[in-house]
Design an enzyme around this catalytic site. Sequence first.
Site, PDB file in Angstrom:
ATOM      1  CB  SER A 145      -8.487   0.912   5.497  1.00 22.79           C
ATOM      2  OG  SER A 145      -9.195   2.124   5.530  1.00 22.79           O
ATOM      3  CE  LYS A 174      -4.049   1.873   2.489  1.00 17.22           C
ATOM      4  NZ  LYS A 174      -4.907   1.736   3.694  1.00 17.22           N
ATOM      5  CB  SER A 224      -8.157   3.671   2.599  1.00 20.56           C
ATOM      6  OG  SER A 224      -7.302   2.999   3.501  1.00 20.56           O
TER       7      SER A 224
END
Lengths: 110, 501
Positions: free
Chosen positions: B182, B83, B158
């Site tokens: 997330s 990420k 997210s």
Amino acid sequence: MTAHSAERTDSGGVITRDEVAHLARLARLAVTEDELDTFAGQLDVIIGSVARVGEVAADDIPPTSHAVPLENVFRPDERRPGLDQAQALAGAPAAEDGRFRVPRILGEEQ
Amino acid sequence: MSASDLTRLTAAELASRIHAREVSAVEAAQAHLDRIGAVDSRVHAFLHVGTESALASAQRVDAALADGAEPVSPLAGVPLALKDVFTTTDMPTTCGSRILEDWQPPYDATVTERLRAAGITILGKTNMDEFAMGSSTEHSAYGVTRNPWDTARVPGGSGGGSAAALAAHEAPLAIGTDTGGSIRQPAAFTGTVGVKPTYGGVSRYGLVACASSLDQAGPCARTVLDAALLHEVIGGHDPRDSTSIDQPVPDVVAAARQGANGDLSGLKVGVVRELGGEGYQPGVRAAHDASLRRLEKLGAELVEVSCPHFEYGMAAYYLILPSEVSSNLARFDAMRYGLRAAEGRSAEEVMANTREQGFGPEVKRRIMLGTYALSSGYYDAYYGQAQKVRTLISRDFAAAFSQVDVLVSPTTPTVPFPIGEKVDDPLAMYLNDLATIPTNLAGVAGMSVPSGLAEGLPVGLQVMAPALGEAVMYRVGAAFEAARDADEGGPLIARVPEVTA
């Protein structure tokens, strides 16, 4: 939600356009006129919803700032390598003579 | 073995073939880079692909194995998607924000370091809602990520990029961060596995902060065992993060292997009354009911438990999180790194113009919300009261875990929704995390395991465990996964449609 926010708007709303402008100044956000309108409506709805925390009777409840309670955490006071000057400046928007170059800090009147 | 087959293997299978030198780490990396090249224009899971660094890392693993060395970790040579919120010295770190466009950090996050030390091939950086604020990845400044199950729908957020990369077979492993859901919500939306470890279980050093008291990095994979293997690589104490837990990482790999044997007799599973029913789509509820029957069949005893303050979790979260955000994001001041606006007569004006240009609407909303909640006159009613609710939610968990070993709920109230449906309605977007937020507020552990399909779209089962109780959570997750796969004739992810460009 729509009915709820309409009611709140009738009574002036909690978050007005002026309030958003004030918050934006505090938060150093140069928001546009259009954003003031959008954010005023949205923040009003959100704050109307999160205000629910007030329904919980919690006078004698201690606050939690952190899920895992920790005392001061110390480390040995030993020298460790840090960033060198070139690394520290590598992402700077402007640099000069090995230092960060920044815009004027003091206003004209100062 | 063909390149497309290599992208279908689990991380554990791929690792064993690499370590037996049947397949090279370079071949494994190249197969995934080719897959990214073939499908990512459609999925847009990646913001940056580090082809050269990935192949160089894989070459080092191959060279060491050729010299007769033992693999440096059980996952050496396996590719991973990281990420874009973890600092990397050899790739940009943007956090999905314009304000950090092209920023190349001068240091590696601890998670990045540990992945490198484990010989894991970092393929690239994945898309995310800006600074991890969002539940759809639509709030990325670099465009939306599409759900491989239906490219008209969101992959969650997210960490939508990491989850979509797994579901599109662009990587067998990924790293996410979970502040309010997330990792788990995107896992549920993509038919993959996502774990939020106990707060403090994985170092936050070099993880760009959203809300520091809630942020937690964790593993994402297509199987529970793969998540466990990755968990052991990234977990554990780090003196550079003062909130890192100075205790051994729970033995999650052994627990996942034990769970796969499929016996949960003697375990008590709590069904949280407040996380279900009204507000949850019928398809999600049906899948959850089937999951509960499956857990019973595995020998677990189901116990209904009540966590009466969970219903205030979202309200408390959307006061605490923005408050921390408004403070953390003050660092983006246009002086030392990141974007600087051209206009402005003073440092203060330049700062305000930069933040206006560099931040997207959701980040601005949350900064202003936090600024409001922390204002004098409102502090006690909002932030102070939210912190008390946080205490009550922790007490709800403590009471529940005194009766049961784990808690379960649907991971999300809905199936993945169409792109654009909620992006202009912040409150509707926030409801995505209804079931995942309480664990973050209390700092306990949670995971999402694929539970089935509703309307042809994946849904997840959430399993929650006490702080440092990951072992039992992985055991339950692995047992559930094995039973589901056996009943349904294979893993759910095998049913993901082929992504076409």
